[in-house]
Design an enzyme around this catalytic site. Structure first.
Site, PDB file in Angstrom:
ATOM      1  N   HIS A  99     -11.141  32.277 152.785  1.00 58.63           N
ATOM      2  CA  HIS A  99     -11.419  32.976 154.039  1.00 58.63           C
ATOM      3  C   HIS A  99     -10.345  34.066 154.191  1.00 58.63           C
ATOM      4  O   HIS A  99      -9.250  33.938 153.667  1.00 58.63           O
ATOM      5  CB  HIS A  99     -11.268  32.069 155.262  1.00 58.63           C
ATOM      6  CG  HIS A  99     -12.129  30.851 155.287  1.00 58.63           C
ATOM      7  ND1 HIS A  99     -11.825  29.718 154.575  1.00 58.63           N
ATOM      8  CD2 HIS A  99     -13.255  30.570 155.997  1.00 58.63           C
ATOM      9  CE1 HIS A  99     -12.733  28.791 154.828  1.00 58.63           C
ATOM     10  NE2 HIS A  99     -13.613  29.275 155.687  1.00 58.63           N
ATOM     11  N   ASP A 102      -7.046  32.832 155.478  1.00 57.41           N
ATOM     12  CA  ASP A 102      -6.245  32.024 154.554  1.00 57.41           C
ATOM     13  C   ASP A 102      -5.215  32.863 153.822  1.00 57.41           C
ATOM     14  O   ASP A 102      -4.144  32.367 153.466  1.00 57.41           O
ATOM     15  CB  ASP A 102      -7.139  31.375 153.479  1.00 57.41           C
ATOM     16  CG  ASP A 102      -8.264  30.559 154.044  1.00 57.41           C
ATOM     17  OD1 ASP A 102      -8.090  29.969 155.113  1.00 57.41           O
ATOM     18  OD2 ASP A 102      -9.333  30.517 153.403  1.00 57.41           O
TER      19      ASP A 102
END
Length: 435
Positions: A99, A102
């Site tokens: 993501h 992240d």
């Protein structure tokens, strides 16, 4: 190189007799299974979020991991990337997934967040070229920030919808740039907590509009990967609109997107929906929307999504049976959406978790292949449904007989069909021969 995995060497295949906890006992990437190497069947990916962004917390306690990149600035993000690709190399993992949240710190504005994401993409480009570990899929985190507390695409505020659309675009651009083979939409908060403040029909229309724009943008930029929805029934929402595979298919069919979008199926989400994992894979195959999988397991004594590394070979074997029967992965793969236990705080625990998971999947794949090569199970299914190959049965199935015509034949021929055993116990014993 960092010193996070100092002293640890790449995991190698040593065979079933090995007692080395940092070696593969069953995953031999070059072993030929049903005509192609095991690594090409399994297409393993490491999840950036659980392995490097998760801090070890749970609903009743905070951080237990003490990672050197948890400071939250761009230098920490670069260090995190260095360590991530070191793990990919130690595992010889062909893919990874992420993501946006992240890999980059949240910026003070949308533009700053995107700028930081693109800087990390520069680093990823270099590391992909250097290590050979590729991007299986990218996605946007549209659930953690408080702006998404009432959903992203389904939010009652159109400005949040717009912010989510812009975020998806930025992440699709990066995924495309990095050669990602899929783009995933996980609606972490695309649902409701109470119907008292929810217009369900409007929210589904909003979700479909967002998905349609994603599909249009995919074609505009020439992204050749698959667009995937990841079904999940609940947690954190009371009800989420992508409840399970069949619900997603019904949604796609309603909005005319069933030819454009497939599913990324997670073991833990299947369990939360009251299904087995192989059920969800089989349904996706039947609907023609199978794409990819997130591999993990739940703790059956806990009522939530625990995301543990897989260790249930029979469960995994049945899932890979349906995957192989569906033709195997094309753009998809086996992503470990799995996280360490909050007490597993050492660097080598990341290796133990992935090595064990990869071995479990390898055993499951080989068992599934053995079931197919043996042929007994497939022959049983063929024989059970053989009656449908007959002329009259085919005529009924193809719509060439009306209800009245069928009723007349039953009366004329004095049909009196008798039950036949489903032989479930025999089939369970048969499958257990292989797993």
């Amino acid at each position: 190189m960092t010193d996070f995995f100092k002293g640890l060497t790449p995991a190698k295949y040593e065979g079933p007799e090995s007692t080395n906890p940092l070696a593969f006992r069953h995953y031999n990437p070059d072993e030929i299974v049903l005509g192609k190497p095991m690594k090409e069947h399994l297409r393993f990916a490491v999840a950036y979020w659980h392995s490097f962004a998760w801090e070890g917390g749970d609903p009743f306690g905070g951080r237990t991991f003490d990672r050197p990149w948890f400071g939250g600035d761009m230098d920490d993000a670069r260090l995190k990337a260095d360590v991530a690709f070191e793990l990919f190399t130690l595992l010889d993992a062909p893919y990874f997934c992420f993501h946006d949240a992240d890999v980059r710190p949240e910026g003070e504005s949308y533009a700053k967040s995107v700028k930081r994401l693109n800087k990390l993409a520069d680093i990823f480009e270099e590391k992909i070229a250097e290590t050979g570990t590729k991007l299986l899929w990218g996605t946007a985190n549209l659930f953690s920030n408080r702006r998404f507390m009432s959903g992203a695409a389904t939010n009652p505020d159109p400005d949040v919808f717009a912010y989510a659309a812009a975020t998806i675009k930025a992440n699709m651009d990066v995924t495309h740039r990095l050669g990602g083979e899929n783009y995933v939409l996980w609606g972490g908060r695309e649902g409701y907590e109470t119907l008292l403040n929810t217009r369900v029909g409007q929210e589904m229309d909003q979700m479909a509009r967002m998905l349609s724009m994603v599909v249009d943008y995919k074609h505009k930029i020439g992204f050749e990967g698959a667009i995937l929805i990841e079904p999940k029934p609940q947690e954190p929402a009371k009800h989420q609109y992508d409840y399970d595979v069949s619900t997603v298919y019904g949604f796609l069919k309603k909005y005319g997107l069933e030819k454009e979008v497939k599913v990324n199926i997670e073991v833990g989400h299947a369990i939360l929906a009251g299904h087995t994992f192989e059920h969800e894979v089989a349904m996706a195959s039947a609907h023609g929307i199978f794409g990819s999988i997130d591999m993990n397991r739940n703790d059956y004594q806990s009522g939530w999504d625990t995301d543990q590394f897989p260790n249930n070979v029979p469960e995994v074997a049945l899932a890979y049976y349906h995957i192989l029967k569906a033709g195997g992965f094309t753009t998809g793969g086996t992503n470990f959406d799995s996280k360490l236990r909050r007490q597993s705080i050492d660097p080598e625990d990341l290796l133990h978790g992935h090595i064990g998971g990869m071995d479990t999947c390898a055993r499951g794949l080989k068992a599934a292949a053995a079931i197919i090569e043996d042929g007994t199970y497939d022959k049983f299914l063929e024989e059970r449904y053989a009656g449908w190959n007959g002329k009259e049965a085919q005529a009924m199935l193809k719509g060439e007989r009306s209800l009245e015509e069928i009723a007349a034949r039953v009366e004329t021929d004095d049909l009196d069909p008798q039950p036949r055993s489903g032989r479930q116990e025999y089939l369970e014993n048969l499958i257990n021969r292989f797993v």
